[in-house]
Design a protein around this motif. Structure first.
Motif, mmCIF file in Angstrom:
data_model
loop_
_atom_site.group_PDB
_atom_site.id
_atom_site.type_symbol
_atom_site.label_atom_id
_atom_site.label_comp_id
_atom_site.label_asym_id
_atom_site.label_seq_id
_atom_site.Cartn_x
_atom_site.Cartn_y
_atom_site.Cartn_z
ATOM 1 N N ALA A 50 0.824 -1.204 0.000
ATOM 2 C CA ALA A 50 0.000 0.000 0.000
ATOM 3 C C ALA A 50 0.864 1.263 0.000
ATOM 4 O O ALA A 50 0.523 2.252 -0.631
ATOM 5 N N ARG A 51 1.979 1.205 0.694
ATOM 6 C CA ARG A 51 2.873 2.378 0.699
ATOM 7 C C ARG A 51 3.439 2.621 -0.694
ATOM 8 O O ARG A 51 3.602 3.762 -1.121
ATOM 9 N N ALA A 52 3.720 1.546 -1.411
ATOM 10 C CA ALA A 52 4.287 1.679 -2.756
ATOM 11 C C ALA A 52 3.249 2.156 -3.768
ATOM 12 O O ALA A 52 3.574 2.904 -4.688
ATOM 13 N N PHE A 53 1.993 1.735 -3.602
ATOM 14 C CA PHE A 53 0.979 2.022 -4.618
ATOM 15 C C PHE A 53 -0.131 2.955 -4.155
ATOM 16 O O PHE A 53 -0.911 3.422 -4.969
ATOM 17 N N GLY A 54 -0.228 3.209 -2.859
ATOM 18 C CA GLY A 54 -1.305 4.051 -2.330
ATOM 19 C C GLY A 54 -0.769 5.341 -1.750
ATOM 20 O O GLY A 54 0.281 5.850 -2.154
ATOM 21 N N THR A 55 -1.476 5.866 -0.773
ATOM 22 C CA THR A 55 -1.073 7.076 -0.068
ATOM 23 C C THR A 55 0.154 6.777 0.767
ATOM 24 O O THR A 55 0.202 5.769 1.460
ATOM 25 N N LYS A 56 1.152 7.627 0.725
ATOM 26 C CA LYS A 56 2.442 7.366 1.368
ATOM 27 C C LYS A 56 2.379 7.300 2.888
ATOM 28 O O LYS A 56 3.198 6.668 3.509
ATOM 29 N N ASN A 57 1.415 7.968 3.531
ATOM 30 C CA ASN A 57 1.369 7.953 4.982
ATOM 31 C C ASN A 57 0.253 7.073 5.533
ATOM 32 O O ASN A 57 -0.193 7.238 6.639
ATOM 33 N N SER A 58 -0.191 6.109 4.719
ATOM 34 C CA SER A 58 -1.249 5.204 5.142
ATOM 35 C C SER A 58 -0.918 3.776 4.687
ATOM 36 O O SER A 58 -0.287 3.582 3.657
ATOM 37 N N ALA A 59 -1.360 2.806 5.474
ATOM 38 C CA ALA A 59 -1.164 1.411 5.113
ATOM 39 C C ALA A 59 -2.391 0.861 4.371
ATOM 40 O O ALA A 59 -2.569 -0.330 4.250
ATOM 41 N N SER A 60 -3.228 1.755 3.872
ATOM 42 C CA SER A 60 -4.428 1.357 3.139
ATOM 43 C C SER A 60 -4.170 1.441 1.639
ATOM 44 O O SER A 60 -3.509 2.346 1.158
ATOM 45 N N LEU A 61 -4.698 0.480 0.916
ATOM 46 C CA LEU A 61 -4.582 0.504 -0.543
ATOM 47 C C LEU A 61 -5.529 1.523 -1.171
ATOM 48 O O LEU A 61 -5.362 1.931 -2.302
ATOM 49 N N VAL A 62 -6.535 1.954 -0.409
ATOM 50 C CA VAL A 62 -7.505 2.928 -0.897
ATOM 51 C C VAL A 62 -6.913 4.321 -0.737
ATOM 52 O O VAL A 62 -6.454 4.696 0.342
ATOM 53 N N LYS A 63 -6.880 5.071 -1.813
ATOM 54 C CA LYS A 63 -6.326 6.436 -1.761
ATOM 55 C C LYS A 63 -7.146 7.303 -0.829
ATOM 56 O O LYS A 63 -8.366 7.237 -0.813
ATOM 57 N N GLY A 64 -6.446 8.081 -0.010
ATOM 58 C CA GLY A 64 -7.112 9.042 0.862
ATOM 59 C C GLY A 64 -7.609 8.474 2.174
ATOM 60 O O GLY A 64 -8.247 9.162 2.934
ATOM 61 N N VAL A 65 -7.289 7.218 2.489
ATOM 62 C CA VAL A 65 -7.742 6.625 3.752
ATOM 63 C C VAL A 65 -6.595 6.594 4.716
ATOM 64 O O VAL A 65 -5.490 6.352 4.404
#
Length: 89
Positions: free
Chosen positions: A74-89
């Motif tokens: 999730a860090r590689a493909f999503g938001t950098k400060n979240s462990a969620s794959l969903v953007k903005g979570v």
């Protein structure tokens, strides 16, 4: 020489990494606890299968390890400060 504009200063980058680390640790620990509880309940009162303490902990560890890998992805493909794959979570 070309100037490179980064999205923030060093302090912002460190705060983002710290936020991500706390988020990932919380999700991994929560997965381990929930998985262990689920196995214990299924092996106990429901008597669906028989699992020893160590089998329960191994199951919880596998679930937590997969959550850890998912959080790292999730860090590689999503938001950098979240462990969620969903953007903005």
């Amino acid at each position: 020489m070309t100037n490179i504009n980064l999205p923030g200063d060093a302090q912002t980058v460190l705060k983002t990494a710290a936020t991500y680390g706390k988020d990932l640790a919380e999700r991994t620990l929560a997965t381990a606890v929930v998985a262990a509880g689920g196995v214990a309940v299924a092996a106990g009162p429901a008597d669906m299968f028989h699992a020893s303490f160590w089998e329960t902990m191994a199951t919880a560890g596998i679930a937590a390890a997969l959550t850890l890998l998912k959080g790292m992805a999730a860090r590689a493909f999503g938001t950098k400060n979240s462990a969620s794959l969903v953007k903005g979570v």
